[in-house]
Design a protein around this motif. Structure first.
Motif, PDB file in Angstrom:
ATOM      1  N   ARG A  44       0.839  -1.196   0.000  1.00 13.82           N
ATOM      2  CA  ARG A  44       0.000   0.000   0.000  1.00 13.82           C
ATOM      3  C   ARG A  44       0.876   1.249   0.000  1.00 13.82           C
ATOM      4  O   ARG A  44       1.793   1.390   0.796  1.00 13.82           O
ATOM      5  N   SER A  47       2.769   2.193  -4.966  1.00 12.82           N
ATOM      6  CA  SER A  47       2.417   2.451  -6.358  1.00 12.82           C
ATOM      7  C   SER A  47       0.896   2.384  -6.463  1.00 12.82           C
ATOM      8  O   SER A  47       0.209   2.107  -5.484  1.00 12.82           O
ATOM      9  N   GLU A  48       0.380   2.635  -7.651  1.00  9.29           N
ATOM     10  CA  GLU A  48      -1.060   2.567  -7.879  1.00  9.29           C
ATOM     11  C   GLU A  48      -1.539   1.122  -7.696  1.00  9.29           C
ATOM     12  O   GLU A  48      -0.968   0.212  -8.295  1.00  9.29           O
ATOM     13  N   PRO A  49      -2.570   0.908  -6.898  1.00  8.61           N
ATOM     14  CA  PRO A  49      -3.051  -0.458  -6.658  1.00  8.61           C
ATOM     15  C   PRO A  49      -3.438  -1.211  -7.936  1.00  8.61           C
ATOM     16  O   PRO A  49      -3.142  -2.398  -8.061  1.00  8.61           O
ATOM     17  N   ASP A  50      -4.080  -0.533  -8.886  1.00  8.80           N
ATOM     18  CA  ASP A  50      -4.479  -1.222 -10.116  1.00  8.80           C
ATOM     19  C   ASP A  50      -3.275  -1.687 -10.924  1.00  8.80           C
ATOM     20  O   ASP A  50      -3.301  -2.757 -11.529  1.00  8.80           O
ATOM     21  N   ASP A  51      -2.203  -0.882 -10.937  1.00 15.18           N
ATOM     22  CA  ASP A  51      -0.981  -1.280 -11.642  1.00 15.18           C
ATOM     23  C   ASP A  51      -0.355  -2.500 -10.986  1.00 15.18           C
ATOM     24  O   ASP A  51       0.096  -3.425 -11.665  1.00 15.18           O
ATOM     25  N   SER A 125     -13.821  -3.737  -5.977  1.00 15.80           N
ATOM     26  CA  SER A 125     -12.525  -3.684  -6.651  1.00 15.80           C
ATOM     27  C   SER A 125     -12.087  -5.071  -7.112  1.00 15.80           C
ATOM     28  O   SER A 125     -11.518  -5.224  -8.182  1.00 15.80           O
TER      29      SER A 125
END
Length: 189
Positions: A44, A47-51, A125
């Motif tokens: 967490r 970086s971006e969670p989706d990436d 998500s």
């Protein structure tokens, strides 16, 4: 005799089928979506969670391609390690940091929960990630799917060509078509 639905098969059998069958791969992706998001939450803020989730799903594909049941390791343990390593490798590439690998134990999938996020957002998500990955798999032709599975699983162009009985140029063409399709759909950058 009626065939057994993919959802009822154990991981090890499903992995063998997923190497050539989209439905089996989709079932595995759905089954391991929670594991991918669990690993994403371990990093967490990095970086971006989706990436990171995308990298985790690529790690899952790699696990499917490389898993060898003869080594006596359950697929869930192997997949968990591949997912984590894929995320860590992506973070290293982006930030050029020596992040530790394996500094914590991955709990069994049945124990994975995140109490920090509201249940509705977690479910939403996870469902979006699974739907995105399944849509990605469904948009490719059979040849493009096979090439992507092998290449993202770590095989070279030459190894992929040999395994599929096609030329290296055909492998490259199939991979480029797959990337264009996925880019046009907004699934990959």
């Amino acid at each position: 005799m009626k065939p057994v639905p993919f959802e009822q098969l154990p991981d090890e059998e499903l992995v063998l089928l997923a190497r050539n069958d989209r439905g089996a791969m989709e079932t595995l992706v759905k089954r391991y979506t929670d594991a991918v998001w669990h690993q994403v939450r371990q990093f967490r803020g990095a970086s971006e969670p989706d990436d990171l989730a995308q990298e985790g799903f690529l790690g899952l594909i790699s696990a499917v391609c490389r898993y060898d049941s003869m080594r006596g390791v359950p697929f869930s343990a192997y997949a968990g390690k591949c997912i984590t390593n894929s995320i860590v490798s992506a973070l290293r590439r982006c930030r050029n940091l020596p992040l530790p690998v394996g500094t914590y134990d991955v709990p069994p999938l049945s124990q994975m929960q995140d109490k920090a996020l509201p249940p509705d957002s977690v479910v939403q998500s996870r469902a979006q990630a699974a739907a995105m990955f399944c849509a990605m798999v469904n948009r490719l032709s059979r040849r493009e799917y096979q090439v992507c599975i092998l290449i993202y699983g770590g095989a070279s162009y030459a190894q992929t060509a040999q395994q599929l009985g096609i030329s290296v140029k055909s492998v490259d063409n199939a991979l480029q078509r797959a990337r264009r399709k996925l880019h046009a759909e907004g699934i990959v950058q």
